[in-house]
Enzyme design. Structure first.
Site, mmCIF file in Angstrom:
data_model
loop_
_atom_site.group_PDB
_atom_site.id
_atom_site.type_symbol
_atom_site.label_atom_id
_atom_site.label_comp_id
_atom_site.label_asym_id
_atom_site.label_seq_id
_atom_site.Cartn_x
_atom_site.Cartn_y
_atom_site.Cartn_z
ATOM 1 N N GLY A 298 0.786 -1.232 0.000
ATOM 2 C CA GLY A 298 0.000 0.000 0.000
ATOM 3 C C GLY A 298 0.810 1.269 0.000
ATOM 4 O O GLY A 298 0.273 2.366 0.082
ATOM 5 N N MET B 252 2.962 2.336 -2.380
ATOM 6 C CA MET B 252 3.133 2.979 -3.677
ATOM 7 C C MET B 252 1.860 2.830 -4.502
ATOM 8 O O MET B 252 0.904 2.199 -4.098
ATOM 9 C CB MET B 252 4.353 2.404 -4.373
ATOM 10 C CG MET B 252 5.633 2.977 -3.769
ATOM 11 S SD MET B 252 7.058 2.232 -4.503
ATOM 12 C CE MET B 252 6.685 0.524 -4.302
ATOM 13 N N ARG C 172 2.954 -15.253 -3.776
ATOM 14 C CA ARG C 172 4.051 -14.795 -2.913
ATOM 15 C C ARG C 172 4.049 -15.655 -1.670
ATOM 16 O O ARG C 172 3.054 -16.339 -1.379
ATOM 17 C CB ARG C 172 3.877 -13.331 -2.548
ATOM 18 C CG ARG C 172 2.570 -13.052 -1.856
ATOM 19 C CD ARG C 172 2.413 -11.560 -1.569
ATOM 20 N NE ARG C 172 1.087 -11.298 -1.014
ATOM 21 C CZ ARG C 172 0.556 -10.098 -0.865
ATOM 22 N NH1 ARG C 172 1.214 -9.031 -1.268
ATOM 23 N NH2 ARG C 172 -0.632 -9.931 -0.328
#
Lengths: 916, 916
Positions: free
Chosen positions: A112, A114, A347
């Site tokens: 959160g 960028m 991820r």
């Protein structure tokens, strides 16, 4: 000569790997998101076509003052073509429009921090094409108005409020509060009105050309790397500034094109328990944000097997493939667009402490990862969480049932605490220190003035403030359980009571609180340490940790220095502490404080008689009465630590600590004098006189430790006798004893030369008396800067060193700990003058430099010198790592920290393992 | 191959020089006495024939377990033959007997520590021969009985008492108390009786063979090197154990053979004033010991010109020759035997401080020695003595005349003191510290418990004890003037008064005492510092010292480090201190403590208002009132130090030092409460509350120095403004100002980074306001161990370092100074646990190692770094030497110590001068 490559296509991960030389390098170049998307593509997992602009491009852009480096834009346009081909759509083509997202992605996850722009490629024309294709006009114009406002704020820098105002007006007009109640017409109108906003704010029209949209979005994402939010986050998370962010231009896929579409998130294992089972949820005919927003009820992921069996089977295969590929539990996002499965992200998944341990251990057993890798996967904080004191069994549930929960608030600092409440810092501190009470400090809110009380308390409870209030920040900083903002409480500081939900709690009453859940209870709830034995996965993991540390060759070291990793010992004053330490895996006792027994209420009169004795004879007589108690404690310690070394520290505190406080005595005496009372006055006056005589301006640096032993040797003579009598008695019982006598506060070799020989004499005498032989050591604390500086000399007498880093930190910094934390240390850490509280983590540059010198000089004199640490830092992972690098044999910490320290020791060993 | 040479004849000094390579080597080989006797022989001065057995022989003897090394004894016998030839006498020959003395003589003088045997060669036969030759039977048998008892005790190890008992019986029998009253027959009888003692104690006869006597005496002298007395002395005087002693076998000559014989001692210059004139005394028909014993009145040496003109002329020539030869004032012993002059000893003469300075300066002017040599000849203690506060002019004489001298005692510790008397340590300390009184502590005797009072006192006076009593030892240790054993005083501790010679002195009365003479006076005698200007020789010497230090190339040093010697600066808080410092030769102010003015009674209420201010505004308002006072003090300092640097330290002490004591307030509040008084109670209670809040467990390590400035910057902001306003004002007056602002208690570079820029901002603002430019520096104290350890970092911000060795010593040792000196430090020094009090002389191994690291690391960062020291050690010669070796630019000390420091700095420069 080929041009610098700024852009990597979805199928170019191998080129990236060739260029950077490693997977870590690929992540650095393409960012985590880009690298994983490319990697998935490589191993045949379906990913929407995309390309990635490298972090190098970002850095070049920023370095050039926000100018794309030469060739980058052309490469992006080439990349776009490749994506169009793969996606079989065309950017800006109203008949078959390609929409893309523009997503940031740095090497490290910065959630959160960028910017991201979705739905790039939509304009008046393509919107119409999309409507035809999706037959969902509402969805298309909702996406369009979102693009305009998102683009407007992120790319064009228009304040969100400008769009919100228009949106709010529209909702008001419609008499509704939710965006979802707006009709297609409303949304179409909003698109037009948002365009007006852009024109009004910027003086130009919202860019209709998709190419312009992409260029501007890319610039904006690059620039957001240096935005305040991102910079602050990097500071806090210790992420270097020069990494840069990559930009991913990814084909948009839609899960909301009908009932054969959908979207979901899933973990390859249960992130809460670590159980090996697919865990996640999905929604049909929905977009990613719908799953998170909870507008509709999501379905468990297994259900998908019934509704979209083909896609589900494919997804199952992919999750297995991904976990196998990454050898770690994966957190994945996917979208199904018209029965076609697209993976949008994978991820390593976040997990609870319990899951972290279980997954690591399971994966070793499944042959997926090595034991070393498992050790690296679990953080010391995970272990700490699992062993934090907590309310036992169903204590809390029962308390709730019987109505004992009187307040709830913000869970500001985790941990369970039980204590008596006090309403101001001074009283809280006094009760804790002088009366040895367990204290919970209750305040409306706290201020810097209150810190001394907070530090003395078991827990903190406030009626005001949030998760970033003073109380919360300080409590987390110092690890004190804390609930803030329990606003149902009304605190009456004058009456010294609080009222909550009709219940009155008075000063001195017992309460219990759970800082991890924010619940406060009346009375004393059962507080206990979780048993390590019951946590079999953790046991397994820690045993692996021990194996790693026990391996010779783990450390490269000068001749004679230990080449195994650190051992973990424990600080334990009582046999029961030693038992717990052993159960938690301690391989020795690094510190037994021998004065504890002197403080016990029944013994104190004898101790005071000993202190106030006017002749050595009187003193010895009192000491003779104390000897059996010390001996019996030591016997218990040796028994518990059968076969392991036990370091016993001779008396350390100044004697006035055993006498009543001067202030209290003074008040009594003055009161009696003024009132003319004479009975008992003389005794009080005499005691006051003695206390005054013993008063020291700076007791920390006064008559204590070895200094006291030199001035008044009778006490330590008794203690050494007690140690060796106990050791002899236990030896006769078949226990293997390894006593190590530690002399505190040494600053000069001559102090040891003066006292040690006569103590060794006593040791030998006792062994002769008892006709028993066993090995023993005499050594010293290194806690005075001068001891560290002259360690080379001191090691000629001392057989072991134990760093007393509490005092060493106090004196190296010149900080009196109690005073400092209250007066300026919190301010120092807040203002960044000190990067960390040096009483929590060893100050490597100052205190650490002294320690390093001490180990080196000490071992030059005595290569076999045993070196440990027994300050509170012994349980701090960063400090443990430092101790590993300077060549300590062991760290010693509180029994509760032993498991944490075992893991941290193994991690340090792995981090600094000799290259093979 | 020639045999090892163990024995050197009187005429073999050149061989000794060839063998050892230097005069210092000759002294090492032959001992001081033997070397000087041989040297006198070489330059043609008449010395009785002798030979010297070398220190190497002694060491070989001791190493072999008390066995003469091979060849040594044979060489002694050869030597004896040569002596016989030269003396024209024969050892053991009754008709012409040679008598010899056997004297020890090490390289360093160890007066009275080792053994000597005289009259060797006397036995029953040679005694008779001597009687014939001297016609003095009494002298011969007195010598003989002395030989037997001296040989008996020194060589044979018989206790003195065995002989004394016989002697006492004889005297009793004769009804006399003095040896001199014994007749010849009595002495002959004693000889026989002493022989019986030897036989009875040892089982063999007193050795009649002179050769046996010589052999045994030589063994005894060698062995005495390892006797307890000698070993203890060497420990105390820091003389190495491996030097060994030489043995000198010297022909006896006799000054008591008639009225053309005599003996005497003389100095080439007056050892008291330094006047260039022969100074000494002699006696005709007497032995050396008679001169010392004072049985007969000696004559002044000049008288000898009348009675023995020839010998006197010869002696005069010799004294001149010797002084010219040794280039130092000589202390000589001589004997005239039948008009023939024999020199028995010459050595550099002991002298008073005044004489030391005068002789050194005169000898330079006479071209005898260089200025460098003159500097080496005078000890810093000499300079100290000359500048110690003393009673001015004829104050003492007048006081004596007017009957004010009320007691005399042992002059235990020199110096003059004036103060009010108190009879116990606690009161003395309280009056000195809290009431800022000048105190003299009076006790019957002192104990370790009294040390805190002694340290707080100007002087100490006891009625009991001698020069080695506790009071005397401690007073000398800490430099406090002291008289002990003034036994005419009767001290009544209950009445709090003393009576002496009918005079009553009550507690609180003023007295004056001179510790150097042991005289005590009623009232306040004028005490003053001697003016340096009036002591022209000393001025000359110190100017030479400055010249030496100012020479570049004096120190070998890394690039950029100072190559001149140390400068001497002074610590001065007030303009008048600065004036004195400059008069005493200070080249700068190394420390001005800015808080002094805050303590002044008239300012204190404003200061307290500032401290207790609840808003920054209130605080600034109070500070604005204080600014003009600080500025005016600074103006005075700059004016006094025109052209020299002035280092001003920003506020250092904790704020609670400016508030009333908690104990006093508590007592007042409780008393008022119990009595029910309400008027003013609230104010007192509030003040008590504030004081309690500010209470620190260890204020030494608390909120002070730069820590205070970070928490409460208003004070230092005011101070920096005051400094720069003062500097600007003075610059306008034509004064050259060099202000250096010193930030105290830095432990971390970030502290400086936080506060220094905003202070520099103020400095620039003031210069802009005043339209004046001058150079200035900002720097820091190095007084926290961590600052020393991280000096490399700190020097990137600080432009100068000043070692605050008081605090640095406190924290490096972990000693709270006040507490430590009272509680254990005196014990530590007494027991030898600490070789020296580290608060007086820098602890080189501990504190010194930190300092060395700090200078090195600091200059690596900033080669131009200015380094000084402003702790009390700045005036201590050993510490000054250390500061020279580590590369300090200057030392700063109290104005009174400046002359001492100037000399010590030059001596250090000479000691470590680069080899040419």
């Amino acid at each position: 000569m080929s041009e610098k490559k700024w852009v990597y296509l979805f199928n170019e991960v191998e080129e990236a790997e060739k260029y950077t030389g490693s997977w870590d390098g690929v992540r650095g170049l393409l960012g985590g998101k880009g690298a994983n998307l490319a990697e998935m593509t490589r191993i045949g997992v379906p990913v929407p076509p995309f390309f990635t602009v490298t972090t190098e491009a970002c850095n070049a852009f920023l370095a050039a003052g926000s100018k794309f480096p030469a060739g980058m834009w052309e490469q992006m346009l080439d990349g776009l073509k490749a994506v169009e081909t793969a996606a079989e759509k065309k950017f800006g083509d109203p008949t078959n429009p390609l929409l893309v997202s523009c997503r940031s992605g740095a090497k490290m996850s910065m959630p959160g921090m960028m910017d991201t722009v979705l739905n790039i490629g939509l304009n008046d024309e393509t919107a119409k094409g999309m409507v035809k294709l999706t037959e969902n006009e509402r969805f298309v114009y909702d996406s369009y108005r979102r693009l305009i406002s998102m683009f407007g704020s992120v790319v064009l820098g228009i304040k969100d409020e400008a769009f919100e105002k228009v949106l709010d007006a529209k909702k008001k007009e419609r008499g509704t509060k939710a965006d979802t109640d707006l009709t297609t017409e409303d949304l179409k109108d909003l698109v037009e009105k948002f365009k007006v906003v852009v024109k009004a704010e910027k003086g130009f029209d919202f860019p209709q050309d998709p190419i312009d949209q992409m260029r501007l979005a890319t610039e904006a994402v690059f620039s957001s790397w240096n935005g305040k939010r991102a910079v602050d986050y990097r500071r806090a998370a210790d992420i270097p500034d020069d990494l840069g962010t990559a930009v991913n231009i990814v084909t948009m896929v839609f899960g909301n094109t009908g009932w054969e579409s959908g979207t979901g998130v899933a973990f390859t294992r249960d992130p809460s328990t670590g159980e090996k089972m697919l865990y996640g949820e999905y929604l049909l005919n929905a977009q990613g944000e719908d799953v998170v927003a909870g507008i509709r009820n999501t379905e468990k992921i297994v259900k998908m097997g019934e509704t979209l069996p083909e896609a589900y089977e494919q997804f199952l295969d992919i999750t297995k493939k991904l976990e196998l590929h990454y050898k770690n539990m994966q957190d994945m996002e996917f979208t199904i667009e018209n029965r076609r499965l697209w993976m949008l992200q994978t991820r390593d998944g976040k997990r609870t402490a319990k899951a972290a341990v279980k997954i690591a251990v399971d994966m070793v057993n499944e042959g997926l990862i090595s034991k070393e890798e498992a050790i690296k996967r679990v953080s010391p904080a995970n272990v700490d969480t699992l062993l934090h004191p907590q309310f036992m069994g169903n204590t809390k549930d029962e308390a709730k049932k019987s109505g004992k929960m009187f307040a709830t608030g913000v869970n500001a600092s985790p941990g369970a605490a039980v204590g008596q409440i006090y309403f101001d810092a001074d009283t809280a501190e006094r009760m804790a220190k002088e009366e040895k009470q367990k204290v919970i400090m209750v305040r409306p809110f706290t201020k810097p003035d209150d810190v001394h009380g907070m530090l003395a308390a078991e827990g903190i409870l406030t009626s005001e403030g949030g998760a970033t209030s003073h109380a919360a920040v300080v409590a987390r900083q110092f690890g004190v359980p804390c609930i803030v903002g329990a606003s149902m409480m009304h605190i009456d500081l004058d009456k010294r009571e609080l009222e909550s939900e009709g219940v009155i709690v008075k000063e001195g009453d017992w309460i219990s609180l759970d800082g991890g859940t924010g619940e406060a209870f009346l009375g004393k709830l059962d507080l206990g340490a979780p048993s390590l034995e019951e946590q079999t996965d953790l046991m397994t993991l820690l045993n692996w940790a021990d194996e790693i540390c026990a391996k010779p060759g783990t450390r490269t070291a000068p001749e004679g220095w230990p080449t195994t990793g650190l051992q973990v010992w424990a600080n334990a004053d009582y046999p029961k502490d030693a038992q717990r330490a052993r159960a938690y895996g301690a391989k020795g006792i690094g510190l037994c404080r021998t004065e504890h027994m002197f403080f016990e209420q029944t013994r104190l009169p004898t101790v005071q008689r000993m202190i106030l004795a006017e002749t050595s004879e009187e003193r010895v007589k009192a000491l003779d009465e104390l000897l059996p108690f010390q001996r019996s404690d030591f016997e218990g310690l040796f028994e518990a630590m059968d076969g392991y070394p036990v370091i016993i520290r001779l008396i350390d505190p100044p004697l006035h600590e055993f006498l009543p406080s001067e202030e209290v005595l003074l008040e009594e005496v003055i009161t009696m004098r003024v009132k003319g009372e004479t009975k008992g006055l003389k005794e009080k006056e005499d005691m006051l006189e003695s206390v005054k005589t013993m008063h020291e301006s700076n007791p920390m640096m006064g008559l204590r430790g070895v200094r006291l032993s030199i001035v008044m040797p009778e006490i330590v003579e008794m203690q050494v006798r007690a140690i060796f009598e106990a050791a002899a008695n236990m030896t006769k019982k078949g226990i293997v004893v390894k006593p190590e006598v530690m002399i505190p506060l040494t600053g000069h070799i001559n102090e040891l030369l003066h006292i040690q020989p006569r103590l060794i004499e006593i040791a030998k005498t006792v062994m002769a008396e008892k006709k028993v032989e066993f090995t023993y050591k005499f050594g010293t604390m290194i806690e005075i800067p001068r001891a560290a500086v002259t360690a080379g000399e001191i090691a000629s007498v001392a057989e072991f060193f134990s760093f007393g880093t509490n005092d060493l930190t106090q004196m190296t910094f010149g900080y009196s700990r109690d005073d400092a934390e209250r007066n300026f240390l919190v301010t120092y850490v807040e203002k960044g003058i000190l990067p960390k509280n040096p009483f929590q983590t060893i100050d490597v540059d100052g205190v650490g430099r002294l320690m390093k010198v001490a180990v080196k000089d000490g071992r030059e004199t005595r290569p076999s010198l045993e070196v440990g640490i027994c300050g509170e830092h012994g349980g701090d992972p960063a400090s443990i790592e430092f101790c590993h690098t300077i060549g300590n044999n062991y760290v010693s910490c509180s029994p509760f920290r032993v498991p944490v320290a075992r893991l941290a020791a193994a991690q340090a060993a792995l981090k600094y393992a000799p290259k093979k």
